[in-house]
Motif scaffolding. Structure first.
Motif, PDB file in Angstrom:
ATOM      1  N   THR A   1     -18.798  40.029  22.420  1.00 48.12           N
ATOM      2  CA  THR A   1     -18.308  40.262  20.997  1.00 48.12           C
ATOM      3  C   THR A   1     -18.752  41.796  20.500  1.00 48.12           C
ATOM      4  O   THR A   1     -18.302  42.067  19.607  1.00 48.12           O
ATOM      5  CB  THR A   1     -19.254  39.158  20.259  1.00 48.12           C
ATOM      6  OG1 THR A   1     -20.615  39.449  20.387  1.00 48.12           O
ATOM      7  CG2 THR A   1     -18.845  37.864  20.364  1.00 48.12           C
TER       8      THR A   1
ATOM      9  N   SER B   1     -10.619  47.441  24.146  1.00 46.38           N
ATOM     10  CA  SER B   1      -9.975  47.078  22.967  1.00 46.38           C
ATOM     11  C   SER B   1      -8.689  46.408  23.389  1.00 46.38           C
ATOM     12  O   SER B   1      -8.170  46.281  24.628  1.00 46.38           O
ATOM     13  CB  SER B   1      -9.529  48.048  22.035  1.00 46.38           C
ATOM     14  OG  SER B   1      -8.308  48.752  22.924  1.00 46.38           O
ATOM     15  N   ALA B   2      -8.267  45.373  22.331  1.00 48.05           N
ATOM     16  CA  ALA B   2      -6.962  44.508  22.629  1.00 48.05           C
ATOM     17  C   ALA B   2      -5.888  45.209  23.142  1.00 48.05           C
ATOM     18  O   ALA B   2      -5.337  44.964  24.011  1.00 48.05           O
ATOM     19  CB  ALA B   2      -6.683  43.734  21.549  1.00 48.05           C
TER      20      ALA B   2
ATOM     21  N   ALA C   1      -3.129  40.058  18.541  1.00 49.50           N
ATOM     22  CA  ALA C   1      -3.819  41.029  18.435  1.00 49.50           C
ATOM     23  C   ALA C   1      -3.112  42.108  17.923  1.00 49.50           C
ATOM     24  O   ALA C   1      -3.674  43.487  17.766  1.00 49.50           O
ATOM     25  CB  ALA C   1      -4.678  41.452  19.673  1.00 49.50           C
TER      26      ALA C   1
ATOM     27  N   SER D   1     -12.543  42.470  27.577  1.00 49.02           N
ATOM     28  CA  SER D   1     -12.252  42.833  26.060  1.00 49.02           C
ATOM     29  C   SER D   1     -13.223  42.336  25.018  1.00 49.02           C
ATOM     30  O   SER D   1     -14.001  41.358  25.551  1.00 49.02           O
ATOM     31  CB  SER D   1     -10.856  42.093  25.782  1.00 49.02           C
ATOM     32  OG  SER D   1     -10.533  42.663  24.546  1.00 49.02           O
ATOM     33  N   THR D   2     -13.390  43.382  24.246  1.00 48.92           N
ATOM     34  CA  THR D   2     -14.100  43.212  23.290  1.00 48.92           C
ATOM     35  C   THR D   2     -13.461  42.322  21.897  1.00 48.92           C
ATOM     36  O   THR D   2     -14.187  41.933  20.972  1.00 48.92           O
ATOM     37  CB  THR D   2     -14.791  44.499  22.484  1.00 48.92           C
ATOM     38  OG1 THR D   2     -13.609  45.237  22.320  1.00 48.92           O
ATOM     39  CG2 THR D   2     -15.865  44.968  23.417  1.00 48.92           C
ATOM     40  N   ASP D   3     -12.190  42.160  21.882  1.00 52.75           N
ATOM     41  CA  ASP D   3     -11.575  41.482  21.035  1.00 52.75           C
ATOM     42  C   ASP D   3     -11.734  40.041  21.073  1.00 52.75           C
ATOM     43  O   ASP D   3     -11.559  39.562  22.261  1.00 52.75           O
ATOM     44  CB  ASP D   3      -9.933  41.945  20.867  1.00 52.75           C
ATOM     45  CG  ASP D   3      -9.099  41.354  19.994  1.00 52.75           C
ATOM     46  OD1 ASP D   3      -8.741  39.963  20.257  1.00 52.75           O
ATOM     47  OD2 ASP D   3      -8.856  41.600  18.875  1.00 52.75           O
TER      48      ASP D   3
ATOM     49  N   THR E   1     -10.087  37.204  20.295  1.00 54.20           N
ATOM     50  CA  THR E   1      -8.777  36.615  20.990  1.00 54.20           C
ATOM     51  C   THR E   1      -8.559  36.887  22.469  1.00 54.20           C
ATOM     52  O   THR E   1      -8.336  36.053  23.328  1.00 54.20           O
ATOM     53  CB  THR E   1      -7.769  36.938  20.084  1.00 54.20           C
ATOM     54  OG1 THR E   1      -7.984  36.455  18.609  1.00 54.20           O
ATOM     55  CG2 THR E   1      -6.515  36.210  20.470  1.00 54.20           C
TER      56      THR E   1
END
Length: 174
Positions: free
Chosen positions: A46, A65-66, A162, A113-115, A117
């Motif tokens: 997260t 990032s996405a 995203a 990924s930190t996104d 979704t």
């Protein structure tokens, strides 16, 4: 440099494999190729700190990032698409095809990924790969199964949600 279409498929395959390996792992100034352990991942990162707190200094600077992840997915999809088409046309040997799919699998296994979704979709993909280990011989990913198709659709949907997309560059037209 010449026209890409006039290049030998084996040369293109080797170049794609080298690009994939470099793009996915970076380079090390220590000279110990392959000595760096694979980064560990969290189930659903997260924050950026949760994905960059590894023993691998290369992974500390990876954009999670996405948009960046969808870009990596585009690269993996391009390699996979061209490997499958080249192999089916007889322009890539079994060994070349298998090496390319092994590099694709390597890339999927190391996505982070930190996104939220994207993290969910990436985790789903990696759980699938853990549940379906690469065989000792043959392709590292069985792209012909409905389960793998679902993995791909899950990633495409996550990228779209995203605000990004996955695009493949087909060497063979289409």
């Amino acid at each position: 440099m010449g026209n890409l279409r006039s290049a030998r498929p084996s040369t293109i395959a080797a170049a794609l494999l080298a690009c994939a390996a470099f793009a996915l792992t970076g380079c090390s100034s220590t000279g110990d190729a392959g000595a760096t352990p694979a980064p560990t991942r969290t189930a659903t990162p997260t924050t950026a700190a949760s994905t960059t707190d590894s023993d691998d200094p290369v992974m500390d600077d990876v954009d999670t990032s996405a948009a960046a992840v969808c870009g990596r997915l585009s690269m993996l999809t391009t390699i996979s698409l061209n490997a499958s088409t080249g192999h089916s046309r007889g322009e890539l040997s079994d060994a070349q095809y298998e090496a390319l799919l092994a590099s694709v699998r390597f890339g999927y296994e190391r996505l982070v990924s930190t996104d939220p979704t994207m993290a969910t979709a990436v985790d789903y993909t990696q759980r699938y790969l853990e549940d379906h280990p690469a065989p000792a011989t043959g392709p590292a990913i069985d792209e012909t199964t409905a389960d793998w198709d679902l993995v791909g659709r899950t990633l495409v949907t996550a990228c779209r949600d995203a605000g990004s997309s996955i695009v493949a560059d087909a060497q063979y037209g289409g």
